[in-house]
Motif scaffolding. Structure first.
Motif, mmCIF file in Angstrom:
data_model
loop_
_atom_site.group_PDB
_atom_site.id
_atom_site.type_symbol
_atom_site.label_atom_id
_atom_site.label_comp_id
_atom_site.label_asym_id
_atom_site.label_seq_id
_atom_site.Cartn_x
_atom_site.Cartn_y
_atom_site.Cartn_z
ATOM 1 N N MET A 1 0.843 -1.174 0.000
ATOM 2 C CA MET A 1 0.000 0.000 0.000
ATOM 3 C C MET A 1 0.895 1.245 0.000
ATOM 4 N N THR A 2 0.480 2.245 -0.772
ATOM 5 C CA THR A 2 1.203 3.509 -0.853
ATOM 6 C C THR A 2 0.316 4.635 -0.354
ATOM 7 N N LEU A 3 0.893 5.484 0.485
ATOM 8 C CA LEU A 3 0.227 6.682 0.969
ATOM 9 C C LEU A 3 0.860 7.885 0.288
ATOM 10 N N VAL A 4 0.031 8.683 -0.391
ATOM 11 C CA VAL A 4 0.486 9.944 -0.982
ATOM 12 C C VAL A 4 -0.175 11.059 -0.184
ATOM 13 N N ALA A 5 0.647 11.865 0.478
ATOM 14 C CA ALA A 5 0.131 12.970 1.287
ATOM 15 C C ALA A 5 0.519 14.289 0.633
ATOM 16 N N GLY A 6 -0.469 15.106 0.346
ATOM 17 C CA GLY A 6 -0.226 16.446 -0.182
ATOM 18 C C GLY A 6 -0.375 17.435 0.961
ATOM 19 N N LEU A 7 0.642 18.264 1.166
ATOM 20 C CA LEU A 7 0.608 19.193 2.288
ATOM 21 C C LEU A 7 -0.034 20.515 1.903
ATOM 22 N N GLY A 8 -0.709 21.113 2.879
ATOM 23 C CA GLY A 8 -1.360 22.397 2.677
ATOM 24 C C GLY A 8 -2.043 22.843 3.941
ATOM 25 N N LEU A 53 -3.888 2.380 -3.032
ATOM 26 C CA LEU A 53 -3.400 3.755 -3.009
ATOM 27 C C LEU A 53 -4.258 4.605 -2.078
ATOM 28 N N LEU A 54 -3.597 5.291 -1.153
ATOM 29 C CA LEU A 54 -4.251 6.224 -0.243
ATOM 30 C C LEU A 54 -3.812 7.642 -0.588
ATOM 31 N N LEU A 55 -4.761 8.577 -0.610
ATOM 32 C CA LEU A 55 -4.459 9.989 -0.831
ATOM 33 C C LEU A 55 -4.902 10.762 0.404
ATOM 34 N N HIS A 80 5.014 2.297 1.561
ATOM 35 C CA HIS A 80 5.608 3.376 0.768
ATOM 36 C C HIS A 80 4.848 4.661 1.066
ATOM 37 N N ILE A 81 5.575 5.708 1.408
ATOM 38 C CA ILE A 81 4.967 7.011 1.675
ATOM 39 C C ILE A 81 5.607 8.040 0.753
ATOM 40 N N ILE A 82 4.760 8.840 0.125
ATOM 41 C CA ILE A 82 5.196 9.935 -0.737
ATOM 42 C C ILE A 82 4.551 11.210 -0.193
ATOM 43 N N VAL A 83 5.369 12.218 0.039
ATOM 44 C CA VAL A 83 4.863 13.503 0.521
ATOM 45 C C VAL A 83 5.109 14.551 -0.561
ATOM 46 N N VAL A 84 4.067 15.277 -0.915
ATOM 47 C CA VAL A 84 4.134 16.329 -1.933
ATOM 48 C C VAL A 84 4.034 17.669 -1.222
ATOM 49 N N HIS A 85 5.005 18.550 -1.493
ATOM 50 C CA HIS A 85 4.998 19.837 -0.808
ATOM 51 C C HIS A 85 5.645 20.925 -1.648
ATOM 52 N N ASP A 86 5.385 22.163 -1.247
ATOM 53 C CA ASP A 86 5.986 23.332 -1.868
ATOM 54 C C ASP A 86 7.437 23.439 -1.419
ATOM 55 N N GLU A 87 8.264 24.042 -2.263
ATOM 56 C CA GLU A 87 9.691 24.191 -1.943
ATOM 57 C C GLU A 87 10.160 25.577 -2.342
ATOM 58 N N ILE A 161 4.163 10.936 -9.809
ATOM 59 C CA ILE A 161 3.708 10.192 -8.632
ATOM 60 C C ILE A 161 3.205 8.814 -9.028
ATOM 61 N N PHE A 162 2.426 8.737 -10.100
ATOM 62 C CA PHE A 162 1.947 7.418 -10.528
ATOM 63 C C PHE A 162 3.116 6.512 -10.918
ATOM 64 N N ALA A 163 4.142 7.080 -11.539
ATOM 65 C CA ALA A 163 5.344 6.293 -11.871
ATOM 66 C C ALA A 163 6.048 5.844 -10.599
ATOM 67 N N LEU A 164 6.104 6.709 -9.606
ATOM 68 C CA LEU A 164 6.758 6.384 -8.339
ATOM 69 C C LEU A 164 5.962 5.337 -7.562
ATOM 70 N N VAL A 165 4.643 5.423 -7.614
ATOM 71 C CA VAL A 165 3.792 4.420 -6.966
ATOM 72 C C VAL A 165 4.047 3.054 -7.592
ATOM 73 N N SER A 166 4.165 3.021 -8.911
ATOM 74 C CA SER A 166 4.369 1.753 -9.620
ATOM 75 C C SER A 166 5.749 1.164 -9.385
ATOM 76 N N SER A 167 6.770 1.992 -9.473
ATOM 77 C CA SER A 167 8.144 1.478 -9.438
ATOM 78 C C SER A 167 8.801 1.524 -8.064
ATOM 79 N N LYS A 168 8.382 2.489 -7.233
ATOM 80 C CA LYS A 168 9.022 2.745 -5.931
ATOM 81 C C LYS A 168 10.513 3.031 -6.082
ATOM 82 N N ASP A 169 10.915 3.456 -7.268
ATOM 83 C CA ASP A 169 12.326 3.731 -7.561
ATOM 84 C C ASP A 169 12.507 5.235 -7.734
ATOM 85 N N ILE A 170 12.840 5.904 -6.636
ATOM 86 C CA ILE A 170 12.954 7.367 -6.643
ATOM 87 C C ILE A 170 14.018 7.855 -7.619
#
Length: 181
Positions: A1-8, A53-55, A80-87, A161-170
């Motif tokens: 299972m993959t968690l994608v968290a978008g920050l805001g 997939l969790l969003l 697998h955890i992916i965090v999306v944020h501003d930089e 993100i979808f590519a990262l969810v599939s491959s888990k290869d950053i």
């Protein structure tokens, strides 16, 4: 299972701010349809599920994002955890990727790191630096030129993100999807 968290930040007044680009990306992913709302007060955010997939859009405000991620992580135990944020330190329109590392002063990332550690992938969407001071800049809306470019940037990030969810290869995703401004 993959968690994608978008920050805001929650609230209408923050909806179109630079700090909410993570929320914008999750909203873009949700438009694809098929997600089930599995939100609960214990998750402290909006949580959606589709297959494995969790969003997540934390409702804790940016500086306490870790509380929501910890709650979801403890319950679902994603591998697998992916965090999306501003930089701030990346020019507007650029997208970069990394696993772990320092928070770079980003309070949302600091909160997550303090509660679950830093062994997760990050999708960093550049917002650049303005001349309003950090807080005023990140909490201000994108300018009209940036708003026109945002859909393409979000689409690129969503595909990454979808590519990262599939491959888990950053490293592979980074080499294919890194976007320069």
């Amino acid at each position: 299972m993959t968690l994608v968290a978008g920050l805001g930040n929650i609230g209408k007044e923050y909806e179109n701010t630079r700090h909410n680009v993570g929320f914008m990306l999750i909203d873009s992913m949700l438009q694809d349809g098929g997600y089930i709302d599995v939100s609960s007060a214990k998750f402290q955010g909006e949580l959606y599920k589709k297959g494995s997939l969790l969003l997540l859009k934390p409702s804790t405000y940016m500086n306490a994002s870790g509380k929501s991620l910890k709650a979801v992580n403890d319950f679902y135990k994603p591998d697998h955890i992916i965090v999306v944020h501003d930089e701030l330190d990346i020019a507007f329109g650029a997208i970069r990727f990394k696993n772990g590392g320092s928070s770079g002063g980003h309070n949302g990332i600091k909160s997550i790191d303090s509660l679950i550690g830093n062994n997760y992938d990050r999708v960093r969407i550049g917002i650049g630096r303005g001349d309003k001071g950090v807080i005023n800049y990140v909490l201000s809306d994108f300018d009209s030129n940036q708003i026109k470019q945002l859909p393409d940037i979000l689409l690129h990030a969503k595909n990454a993100i979808f590519a990262l969810v599939s491959s888990k290869d950053i490293a592979a995703v980074s080499s294919k999807f890194t976007l320069k401004a």
